[in-house]
Motif scaffolding. Structure first.
Motif, PDB file in Angstrom:
ATOM      1  N   ASP A   9       1.140  -0.825   0.018  1.00 22.57           N
ATOM      2  CA  ASP A   9       0.101  -0.493   0.020  1.00 22.57           C
ATOM      3  C   ASP A   9       0.931   1.291   0.069  1.00 22.57           C
ATOM      4  N   ALA A  10       2.551   1.327  -0.289  1.00 22.65           N
ATOM      5  CA  ALA A  10       3.148   2.097  -0.085  1.00 22.65           C
ATOM      6  C   ALA A  10       3.319   3.038   1.378  1.00 22.65           C
ATOM      7  N   CYS A  11       3.132   2.889   1.612  1.00 27.05           N
ATOM      8  CA  CYS A  11       2.883   3.396   3.645  1.00 27.05           C
ATOM      9  C   CYS A  11       4.244   2.237   4.241  1.00 27.05           C
ATOM     10  N   LEU A  12       5.425   2.466   3.928  1.00 29.96           N
ATOM     11  CA  LEU A  12       6.778   1.697   3.717  1.00 29.96           C
ATOM     12  C   LEU A  12       7.076   2.072   4.991  1.00 29.96           C
ATOM     13  N   ASP A  13       6.497   2.901   5.763  1.00 29.05           N
ATOM     14  CA  ASP A  13       7.000   3.627   7.306  1.00 29.05           C
ATOM     15  C   ASP A  13       6.330   2.873   8.745  1.00 29.05           C
ATOM     16  N   LYS A  14       5.199   2.308   8.512  1.00 23.16           N
ATOM     17  CA  LYS A  14       4.158   1.215   8.857  1.00 23.16           C
ATOM     18  C   LYS A  14       4.487   0.114   8.740  1.00 23.16           C
ATOM     19  N   ALA A  15       5.149  -0.261   7.339  1.00 23.78           N
ATOM     20  CA  ALA A  15       5.397  -1.699   7.529  1.00 23.78           C
ATOM     21  C   ALA A  15       6.761  -1.649   7.735  1.00 23.78           C
ATOM     22  N   MET A  16       7.755  -0.768   8.441  1.00 24.56           N
ATOM     23  CA  MET A  16       9.034  -0.397   8.747  1.00 24.56           C
ATOM     24  C   MET A  16       8.401  -1.394  10.210  1.00 24.56           C
ATOM     25  N   GLU A  17       7.347  -0.617  10.952  1.00 17.71           N
ATOM     26  CA  GLU A  17       7.091  -0.461  12.045  1.00 17.71           C
ATOM     27  C   GLU A  17       6.882  -1.942  12.044  1.00 17.71           C
ATOM     28  N   PHE A  18       6.048  -2.442  11.805  1.00 13.37           N
ATOM     29  CA  PHE A  18       5.617  -4.522  12.130  1.00 13.37           C
ATOM     30  C   PHE A  18       6.538  -5.066  11.602  1.00 13.37           C
ATOM     31  N   PHE A  19       7.568  -4.792  10.429  1.00 10.90           N
ATOM     32  CA  PHE A  19       8.270  -5.727  10.576  1.00 10.90           C
ATOM     33  C   PHE A  19       9.696  -5.786  11.727  1.00 10.90           C
ATOM     34  N   GLU A  20       9.794  -4.115  11.798  1.00  6.40           N
ATOM     35  CA  GLU A  20      10.800  -4.308  13.323  1.00  6.40           C
ATOM     36  C   GLU A  20      10.154  -5.052  14.303  1.00  6.40           C
ATOM     37  N   LYS A  21       8.948  -5.615  14.737  1.00  6.09           N
ATOM     38  CA  LYS A  21       8.071  -5.526  15.837  1.00  6.09           C
ATOM     39  C   LYS A  21       8.405  -7.356  15.985  1.00  6.09           C
ATOM     40  N   ALA A  22       8.052  -7.851  14.386  1.00  7.60           N
ATOM     41  CA  ALA A  22       8.421  -9.034  14.322  1.00  7.60           C
ATOM     42  C   ALA A  22      10.586  -9.761  14.773  1.00  7.60           C
ATOM     43  N   ARG A  23      11.195  -8.601  14.100  1.00  6.06           N
ATOM     44  CA  ARG A  23      12.356  -8.348  14.380  1.00  6.06           C
ATOM     45  C   ARG A  23      13.059  -8.973  15.862  1.00  6.06           C
ATOM     46  N   LYS A  24      11.720  -7.654  16.555  1.00  8.40           N
ATOM     47  CA  LYS A  24      12.499  -8.019  18.001  1.00  8.40           C
ATOM     48  C   LYS A  24      12.163  -8.978  18.611  1.00  8.40           C
ATOM     49  N   ILE A  25      10.682  -9.861  18.345  1.00  8.16           N
ATOM     50  CA  ILE A  25      10.792 -11.215  18.566  1.00  8.16           C
ATOM     51  C   ILE A  25      11.027 -12.242  18.863  1.00  8.16           C
ATOM     52  N   ASN A  26      12.002 -11.773  17.167  1.00  7.98           N
ATOM     53  CA  ASN A  26      12.662 -13.558  16.516  1.00  7.98           C
ATOM     54  C   ASN A  26      13.801 -12.473  15.642  1.00  7.98           C
ATOM     55  N   PRO A  27      14.756 -12.192  16.011  1.00  9.70           N
ATOM     56  CA  PRO A  27      15.735 -12.104  15.483  1.00  9.70           C
ATOM     57  C   PRO A  27      16.383 -12.295  14.142  1.00  9.70           C
ATOM     58  N   GLU A  28      16.137 -13.663  14.128  1.00 13.09           N
ATOM     59  CA  GLU A  28      16.067 -14.898  13.092  1.00 13.09           C
ATOM     60  C   GLU A  28      15.550 -15.646  11.619  1.00 13.09           C
ATOM     61  N   VAL A  70      11.569 -11.671   7.715  1.00 14.03           N
ATOM     62  CA  VAL A  70      11.548 -10.133   7.747  1.00 14.03           C
ATOM     63  C   VAL A  70      12.935  -9.775   7.662  1.00 14.03           C
ATOM     64  N   ILE A  71      13.780 -10.519   8.395  1.00 18.58           N
ATOM     65  CA  ILE A  71      14.897  -9.914   7.410  1.00 18.58           C
ATOM     66  C   ILE A  71      15.141  -9.172   6.219  1.00 18.58           C
ATOM     67  N   HIS A  72      14.693 -10.058   5.679  1.00 20.25           N
ATOM     68  CA  HIS A  72      14.421  -9.930   4.074  1.00 20.25           C
ATOM     69  C   HIS A  72      13.676  -8.516   3.528  1.00 20.25           C
ATOM     70  N   ASN A  73      12.773  -8.370   4.201  1.00 21.19           N
ATOM     71  CA  ASN A  73      11.488  -7.516   3.880  1.00 21.19           C
ATOM     72  C   ASN A  73      11.831  -6.086   4.508  1.00 21.19           C
ATOM     73  N   ILE A  74      13.132  -6.498   6.097  1.00 23.65           N
ATOM     74  CA  ILE A  74      13.126  -5.051   6.513  1.00 23.65           C
ATOM     75  C   ILE A  74      14.452  -4.147   4.428  1.00 23.65           C
ATOM     76  N   GLY A  75      15.460  -5.616   4.728  1.00 22.49           N
ATOM     77  CA  GLY A  75      16.268  -5.096   3.540  1.00 22.49           C
ATOM     78  C   GLY A  75      15.326  -4.635   2.331  1.00 22.49           C
ATOM     79  N   LEU A  76      14.308  -4.921   1.896  1.00 21.25           N
ATOM     80  CA  LEU A  76      13.540  -4.650   1.378  1.00 21.25           C
ATOM     81  C   LEU A  76      12.988  -3.423   1.226  1.00 21.25           C
ATOM     82  N   ILE A  77      12.870  -2.682   2.169  1.00 19.51           N
ATOM     83  CA  ILE A  77      12.346  -1.418   2.527  1.00 19.51           C
ATOM     84  C   ILE A  77      13.358  -0.610   2.677  1.00 19.51           C
ATOM     85  N   HIS A  78      14.393  -1.007   3.180  1.00 23.82           N
ATOM     86  CA  HIS A  78      15.457  -0.294   2.658  1.00 23.82           C
ATOM     87  C   HIS A  78      15.934   0.541   0.755  1.00 23.82           C
ATOM     88  N   ARG A  79      16.007  -0.463   0.502  1.00 25.25           N
ATOM     89  CA  ARG A  79      16.034  -0.128  -1.092  1.00 25.25           C
ATOM     90  C   ARG A  79      15.296  -0.104  -1.878  1.00 25.25           C
TER      91      ARG A  79
END
Length: 197
Positions: free
Chosen positions: A29-48, A52-61
């Motif tokens: 939906d092109a809401c990248l900040d909101k997307a990153m917020e949920f990816f980061e929440k997921a990463r805090k639960i399981n950093p591996e 989720v890590i791929h999707n964070i990388g994709l947002i940075h790209r």
């Protein structure tokens, strides 16, 4: 989809799949900040959690933060080197950084994982063009066009590779014309078509 994922999270607020899926939905939906917020929440639960890590990388790209994107994608690769999307994106980003040998390694892995995808062959063709290896580029673009005859970048690259070898110029011309027909606003394709003509 967003509403359904939010309902699910109201019941299971630490469900990584729901958090990741909600992040993906916001990303689409092109809401990248909101997307990153949920990816980061997921990463805090399981950093591996590799996707989720791929999707964070994709947002940075998407945000043109290639160094950060590469760092996350390399971490994802380290967790699981057998995911097509990670290998393809790593190969593409390393190509953009002109780290061609590393890029080819990841692109070859992407081809091994999904041999019916033309995209990694096309990126390899672009690398061979950058290295002034027109014959090598032609072989890669040939494979890319066989797998996806409507890929304007592959058609354009194949036209370039043939023209550089001064081989099959009528076919090169037809591929240049088709690439422009598929992407009529591309100035580079227009200029190259004129050059071949």
């Amino acid at each position: 989809a967003i509403t359904e994922y939010e309902k699910g999270l109201s019941i299971a607020p630490t469900d990584i799949n729901l958090l990741n899926s909600l992040g993906v939905a916001f990303g689409v939906d092109a809401c990248l900040d909101k997307a990153m917020e949920f990816f980061e929440k997921a990463r805090k639960i399981n950093p591996e959690e590799v996707m989720v890590i791929h999707n964070i990388g994709l947002i940075h790209r998407i945000n043109d933060k290639n160094d950060s994107a590469l760092a996350y994608l390399k971490k994802a690769h380290g967790i699981n080197p057998d995911i097509f999307e990670i290998e393809l994106l790593l190969g593409h980003l390393l190509f953009k950084e002109k780290k061609f040998d590393q890029a080819i390694s990841h692109l070859d892995a992407a081809i091994r994982l999904k041999p019916r995808s033309g995209t990694p062959f096309r990126v390899k063709g672009q690398i061979f063009l950058e290295r002034k290896d027109a014959a090598g580029a032609a072989a890669q673009f040939n494979q890319a066009v066989k797998l996806n005859p409507n890929d304007p970048k592959a058609l354009h690259g194949y036209a370039q590779a043939m023209a550089l070898q001064k081989k099959n110029l009528p076919i090169a011309l037809s591929f240049a014309q088709k690439s422009l027909a598929l992407d009529p606003d591309n100035e580079l394709y227009k200029q190259y078509l004129e050059k071949i003509q």
